[in-house]
Design an enzyme around this catalytic site. Structure first.
Site, mmCIF file in Angstrom:
data_model
loop_
_atom_site.group_PDB
_atom_site.id
_atom_site.type_symbol
_atom_site.label_atom_id
_atom_site.label_comp_id
_atom_site.label_asym_id
_atom_site.label_seq_id
_atom_site.Cartn_x
_atom_site.Cartn_y
_atom_site.Cartn_z
ATOM 1 N N ASP A 1 0.856 -1.176 0.000
ATOM 2 C CA ASP A 1 0.000 0.000 0.000
ATOM 3 C C ASP A 1 0.900 1.236 0.000
ATOM 4 O O ASP A 1 2.108 1.143 0.209
ATOM 5 C CB ASP A 1 -0.894 -0.036 1.241
ATOM 6 N N ASP B 1 -2.006 -1.950 6.007
ATOM 7 C CA ASP B 1 -2.266 -1.549 7.394
ATOM 8 C C ASP B 1 -3.144 -2.535 8.144
ATOM 9 O O ASP B 1 -3.457 -2.340 9.310
ATOM 10 C CB ASP B 1 -2.882 -0.150 7.452
#
Length: 830
Positions: free
Chosen positions: A522, A715
């Site tokens: 990400d 995350d």
């Protein structure tokens, strides 16, 4: 739930929050005090939602609904978006769009095993307190079965390992102490026994041969029936259960040697002439004693190594203090840590350890988090910042509110995770288990063949030669080192990772990581800081950049917008005073306004400028930046540019991974311009922007269909589908419970440098395991033919039982020492 509190102060027991306006539908967040990115309202605990209690919140692949046992062949959403709902055909979940998975026997069996594991394994403080001091087999031959004492595993025969307690007040593991005592006693009897048995080499003994034999027998008895009896019992249990192991060989060899020697001592005249050589009994008492003493020494060294490699867990347990300074009605009271409750206010004094997870409510200090994150530099903590149990306060004093206590703290989760990881098995370990189960009976067959071949073709004293060489085969072929090869490396490697902020949920992850050739990452929070920072100020009027910053900071004192924090952080670097602001107003979705020295100041986006007829042109020259405009008295004075800063070590980490032939791909939900800017700086050639969660998952599926081994770093929240789909999930960011549960590897500090460190650790671990297997097999491979006498016709070389025992112990020592070398591996490649 205390609804009378301000929304920013409400704490969710499950650490899950949602927008009360449901602007983003079912989307949830995992951090308190945040605002909805759409309506800017404070997020509130999920427990406040009216339909929360009717929603299943605890289902997972390891905790399946009971109804699934009656739905074999049907399909379900692996995220359990619709609870127990299943479908008759394949497809995608209508909520999260993940690919539906089939309910099969393997899924149900895996869930049952994990539930048993959760019931028996000490993964919370309560379980730790229940199981503390009990023993389990490090090879997990009987799953999670535990014992009250170290009786040895009835399957593999290895020493059991003691389960540490929930706190640092765990007594020293007595296994090593007991084995050291037994070794010293065995050594005390074996040395004089060895001297007497070799008496003819040192001169004439003052007693007869018969008396010498009886003295040798008496000296052997304490070694056999006290010091080494546990080895004999382990061997006996292995034969009784039919699960042969290395102690089967030790017990068989020692029993054969002692029985033969006793018979020869008292009934020498009944033996054939080839055995009764010159009227002296062929005694092997010293062989039995030396063999058992050497094996006890190997077990003692193994126990010492287990004790050392368990220090990472023990050190973590000792991080939490025993007491806390509780504030009740402005009165401070020192209480046991067990009495602290959620929402209690605690005072943390200089040099004290922080007792629980929580948030600073008053005061500030530097906090040393190196024991949790591995980062050496203390971090400045101010009001509103979160602190973690077990970290060390600096010179300041502050008040904090307790948010997570007991088994819910990050420290407790780390302890549970490290415990679970060091108790997990890897594919290489399972292969080693299979080899051992085959190896032992094969060795016994070779020993039997050796006996008969020597008996038949051994010439003079063939029976003695047959017996000696058969025993030598049994001893030298002991697979002790083979059984240690993988678990020792994994235990040391997982402990090394824990001390460097790399939490490994299962040992298999490290092995899989070694084979990874694509890393999906990400952008926000992984490659970047995950929060905006003020990158540039541009003056367009009469005010200087410093004056623009001071005006913006003065207005932002009263704002909760994320950009406000970036302005205030920049302004604090100058240590200047704020202007007095009057008539402050927060304009939802546009910015803020207020009066300073009688003049109206506006700070916000271009739409705010247009609404107030401020002459301003929209600036898109910095495509990756967010722009705020500041006007004073109706005139545009400047622009502030905000960027999500790239982490300082991201480029170095990406370059290292690329050097290791790992392709780094960035998939982000941000705009094309933002994604391109970050990718160009980091040297990432392959990236995609505006990706939804299912887009990332589909991209990973595509790579996997091409035969790629994919690791995913995110995350652990919005990236959950991709993390679940990847071969290896790596959770970045806060180290929250959600992140820890969503991936095989969690990086506490939340930076990509941890991925490079995990890769280095993975490579070193696999290399170490292969070295250990080499040590184990080379001793066995060379030892067995020598012990069997294969070289005797050509070189006259035979392997005595004592040398065989020494070779076996050396293989174990080699494996242990080689495993401990992992502690010296450098994870910070320059």
């Amino acid at each position: 739930m205390e609804n009378n509190k301000h929304p920013s102060e409400r704490i969710s027991p499950s650490s899950v929050y949602y927008c009360p306006m449901e602007c983003e539908g079912e989307k949830v967040y995992f951090e308190a005090g945040k605002r909805c990115p759409v309506c800017n309202m404070f997020l509130v605990p999920i427990e406040e939602r009216a339909d929360y209690k009717s929603k299943p919140q605890t289902y997972s692949k390891t905790n399946l609904p009971e109804s699934f046992h009656n739905k074999l062949g049907e399909y379900y959403c692996p995220m359990f978006c619709e609870g127990e709902k299943t479908y008759l055909t394949e497809g995608s979940c209508p909520v999260c769009h993940m690919h539906l998975e089939v309910i099969d026997e393997d899924l149900l069996a895996g869930s049952q095993h994990q539930q048993l594991n959760n019931n028996q394994q000490p993964t919370t403080n309560n379980h730790l307190q229940t199981q503390a001091g009990k023993y389990y087999c490090p090879m997990f031959c009987e799953g999670d079965k535990v014992y009250d004492s170290n009786v040895g595993c009835p399957v593999c025969g290895m020493d059991l390992v003691q389960i540490p307690g929930a706190s640092g007040e765990v007594a020293e593991d007595t296994t090593y102490i007991d084995l050291r005592r037994k070794f010293l006693i065995a050594l005390a009897f074996t040395i004089p026994l060895f001297i007497i048995s070799m008496g003819g080499m040192f001169g004439q003994m003052p007693f007869s041969t018969k008396t010498s034999g009886i003295i040798q027998l008496l000296l052997t008895l304490p070694v056999l029936f006290y010091a080494g009896w546990f080895l004999m019992m382990r061997g006996y249990r292995s034969f009784r259960s039919g699960k042969l192991n290395m102690f089967s060989l030790v017990a068989l060899g020692a029993a054969a040697a002692i029985l033969f020697s006793i018979f020869a001592l008292f009934f020498l005249e009944t033996l054939p002439h080839s055995v009764n050589h010159h009227g002296e009994a062929p005694l092997y008492f010293e062989s039995v004693a030396v063999i058992l003493t050497l094996v006890i020494m190997g077990q003692m060294m193994e126990a010492k190594a287990h004790q050392k490699t368990g220090n990472a867990i023990k050190e973590l347990m000792q991080l939490s203090p025993d007491t806390a300074n509780l504030i009740i009605k402005n009165i401070e009271k020192k209480v046991p840590l067990s009495e602290v409750k959620v929402s209690d206010i605690l005072r943390i004094k200089p040099g004290e350890k922080i007792p629980v997870d929580g948030k600073i409510t008053d005061g500030s200090s530097t906090v040393d988090e190196s024991m949790i994150t591995g980062e050496p530099t203390p971090e400045q903590k101010n009001s509103g910042d979160r602190v973690t149990a077990g970290t060390l306060n600096g010179n300041g004093t502050f008040l904090m509110i307790a948010e997570k206590i007991g088994s819910e703290t990050l420290l407790s989760q780390i302890i549970a995770m490290v415990n679970e990881a060091s108790r997990s098995k890897a594919p290489i370990q399972k292969l080693t288990d299979r080899i051992s189960r085959i190896f032992v009976p094969v060795v016994i067959v070779i020993s039997i063949l050796t006996f008969f071949l020597w008996w038949i073709f051994g010439g003079e004293n063939s029976l003695i030669m047959a017996f000696v060489n058969a025993v030598a085969v049994l001893i030298v072929a002991c697979p002790c080192a083979l059984g240690l090869a993988t678990p020792m490396s994994l235990t040391v490697g997982i402990g090394k990772g824990a001390r460097n902020g790399i939490l490994i949920k299962n040992a298999e992850a490290l092995e899989k990581f070694n084979k990874t050739n694509v890393l999906i990452t990400d952008k926000t929070g992984t490659m970047t800081e995950g929060k905006p920072s003020l990158n540039q100020i541009k003056s367009t009027g009469t005010l200087s950049e410093n004056e623009i910053l001071k005006l913006a900071a003065s207005l932002n004192q009263n704002s909760e917008h994320p950009l406000s924090g970036a302005v205030l952080n920049k302004f604090k670097e100058n240590q200047s005073d704020y202007f007095k602001v009057e008539n402050f107003e927060n304009i939802s979705g546009k910015g803020v306004r207020g009066k300073i020295d009688g003049e109206e100041i506006l700070l916000g986006n271009w739409a705010l400028m247009q609404e107030n007829q401020i002459a301003a042109e929209e600036d898109d020259s910095q495509n990756a930046a967010t722009v705020s405009y500041l006007s004073k008295g109706g005139i545009l004075q400047g622009m502030l540019y905000f960027l999500d800063k790239i982490k300082s070590n991201a480029k170095k980490s990406v370059e290292y991974l690329q050097e290791q032939n790992i392709e780094v791909v960035m998939l982000t939900g941000d705009s094309e311009n933002a994604a391109k800017a970050v990718a160009e700086v980091l040297g990432i050639k392959n990236y995609q922007s505006r990706c939804l969660p299912h887009d990332k998952m589909d991209y990973i599926k595509k790579l996997q269909s091409e035969g790629k081994i994919v690791a995913m770093a995110g995350d652990g929240i919005n990236d959950a589908p991709a993390l679940a789909q990847a071969n290896i999930g790596i959770a970045m960011g806060t180290g929250s419970a959600a992140a820890i549960e969503s991936a095989e590897i969690t990086l506490l500090k939340g930076n990509i440098l941890g991925i490079a460190k995990a890769k280095i650790l993975s490579d070193a671990l696999l290399k170490n395991i292969k070295q250990n297997l080499f040590f184990a097999f080379i001793y066995n491979t060379l030892g067995i033919p020598i012990a069997a006498g294969l070289l005797y016709p050509f070189f006259g070389i035979l392997l005595s039982p004592m040398i065989a025992a020494a070779a076996m112990s050396l293989s174990s020592v080699s494996v242990i020492l080689n495993s401990l070398r992992l502690n010296g591996v450098r994870l910070d490649k320059n």
